[in-house]
Design a protein around this motif. Structure first.
Motif, PDB file in Angstrom:
ATOM      1  N   TRP A  27       0.821  -1.203   0.000  1.00 32.00           N
ATOM      2  CA  TRP A  27       0.000   0.000   0.000  1.00 32.00           C
ATOM      3  C   TRP A  27       0.857   1.255   0.000  1.00 32.00           C
ATOM      4  O   TRP A  27       1.968   1.281   0.495  1.00 32.00           O
ATOM      5  N   GLN A  28       0.273   2.315  -0.552  1.00 26.22           N
ATOM      6  CA  GLN A  28       0.873   3.637  -0.498  1.00 26.22           C
ATOM      7  C   GLN A  28      -0.097   4.562   0.229  1.00 26.22           C
ATOM      8  O   GLN A  28      -1.253   4.216   0.471  1.00 26.22           O
ATOM      9  N   GLN A  29       0.374   5.744   0.535  1.00 24.55           N
ATOM     10  CA  GLN A  29      -0.462   6.704   1.244  1.00 24.55           C
ATOM     11  C   GLN A  29      -1.730   7.014   0.455  1.00 24.55           C
ATOM     12  O   GLN A  29      -2.799   7.168   1.026  1.00 24.55           O
ATOM     13  N   LYS A  30      -1.627   7.069  -0.870  1.00 29.54           N
ATOM     14  CA  LYS A  30      -2.794   7.406  -1.690  1.00 29.54           C
ATOM     15  C   LYS A  30      -3.917   6.377  -1.544  1.00 29.54           C
ATOM     16  O   LYS A  30      -5.088   6.718  -1.658  1.00 29.54           O
ATOM     17  N   HIS A  31      -3.574   5.122  -1.257  1.00 29.18           N
ATOM     18  CA  HIS A  31      -4.603   4.095  -1.087  1.00 29.18           C
ATOM     19  C   HIS A  31      -5.413   4.352   0.175  1.00 29.18           C
ATOM     20  O   HIS A  31      -6.642   4.213   0.180  1.00 29.18           O
ATOM     21  N   MET A  32      -4.731   4.746   1.243  1.00 29.65           N
ATOM     22  CA  MET A  32      -5.440   5.023   2.491  1.00 29.65           C
ATOM     23  C   MET A  32      -6.268   6.296   2.381  1.00 29.65           C
ATOM     24  O   MET A  32      -7.383   6.358   2.888  1.00 29.65           O
ATOM     25  N   ILE A  33      -5.738   7.306   1.714  1.00 29.84           N
ATOM     26  CA  ILE A  33      -6.490   8.543   1.513  1.00 29.84           C
ATOM     27  C   ILE A  33      -7.732   8.262   0.659  1.00 29.84           C
ATOM     28  O   ILE A  33      -8.827   8.758   0.948  1.00 29.84           O
ATOM     29  N   TRP A  34      -7.570   7.443  -0.376  1.00 24.72           N
ATOM     30  CA  TRP A  34      -8.702   7.069  -1.218  1.00 24.72           C
ATOM     31  C   TRP A  34      -9.781   6.389  -0.383  1.00 24.72           C
ATOM     32  O   TRP A  34     -10.972   6.707  -0.518  1.00 24.72           O
ATOM     33  N   PHE A  35      -9.373   5.469   0.485  1.00 30.75           N
ATOM     34  CA  PHE A  35     -10.351   4.768   1.310  1.00 30.75           C
ATOM     35  C   PHE A  35     -11.109   5.750   2.196  1.00 30.75           C
ATOM     36  O   PHE A  35     -12.341   5.693   2.284  1.00 30.75           O
ATOM     37  N   LEU A  36     -10.392   6.668   2.838  1.00 31.49           N
ATOM     38  CA  LEU A  36     -11.047   7.635   3.717  1.00 31.49           C
ATOM     39  C   LEU A  36     -11.988   8.566   2.963  1.00 31.49           C
ATOM     40  O   LEU A  36     -13.095   8.838   3.420  1.00 31.49           O
ATOM     41  N   LYS A  37     -11.553   9.055   1.813  1.00 32.46           N
ATOM     42  CA  LYS A  37     -12.350  10.040   1.082  1.00 32.46           C
ATOM     43  C   LYS A  37     -13.485   9.423   0.279  1.00 32.46           C
ATOM     44  O   LYS A  37     -14.586   9.963   0.236  1.00 32.46           O
TER      45      LYS A  37
END
Length: 88
Positions: A48-58
């Motif tokens: 995972w990268q940071q963008k994957h976690m941000i995508w999940f949250l948003k």
């Protein structure tokens, strides 16, 4: 054939609190893992990268209550701590 990724074992080192809290974090981490795997084809948190976690949250939690988003944010922080990333 490879074995399925064990999220509970992965989080074991950083989980604290009561049994129900630990179970909630494991359950939510499995949901996060499934959603990221479905969208990005990244099966394990190591990929995972940071963008994957941000995508999940948003995107995935957009229509959820503030309380639900907060609890998922806590789980994402645990995942970041376990991965030794400074994404928070």
């Amino acid at each position: 054939m490879s074995r399925a990724f064990d999220m509970e074992l992965f989080l074991a080192g950083v989980l604290t609190g009561s049994h129900s809290t630990r179970q909630r974090h494991v359950r939510q981490a499995k949901i996060i893992q499934a959603e990221i795997a479905k969208r990005w084809q990244r099966e394990t948190p190591w990929a995972w990268q940071q963008k994957h976690m941000i995508w999940f949250l948003k995107e995935r939690l957009a229509r959820r209550s503030n309380a639900t988003r907060y609890y998922y944010l806590l789980t994402l922080r645990l995942l970041a701590r376990r991965l030794e990333k400074s994404w928070v």
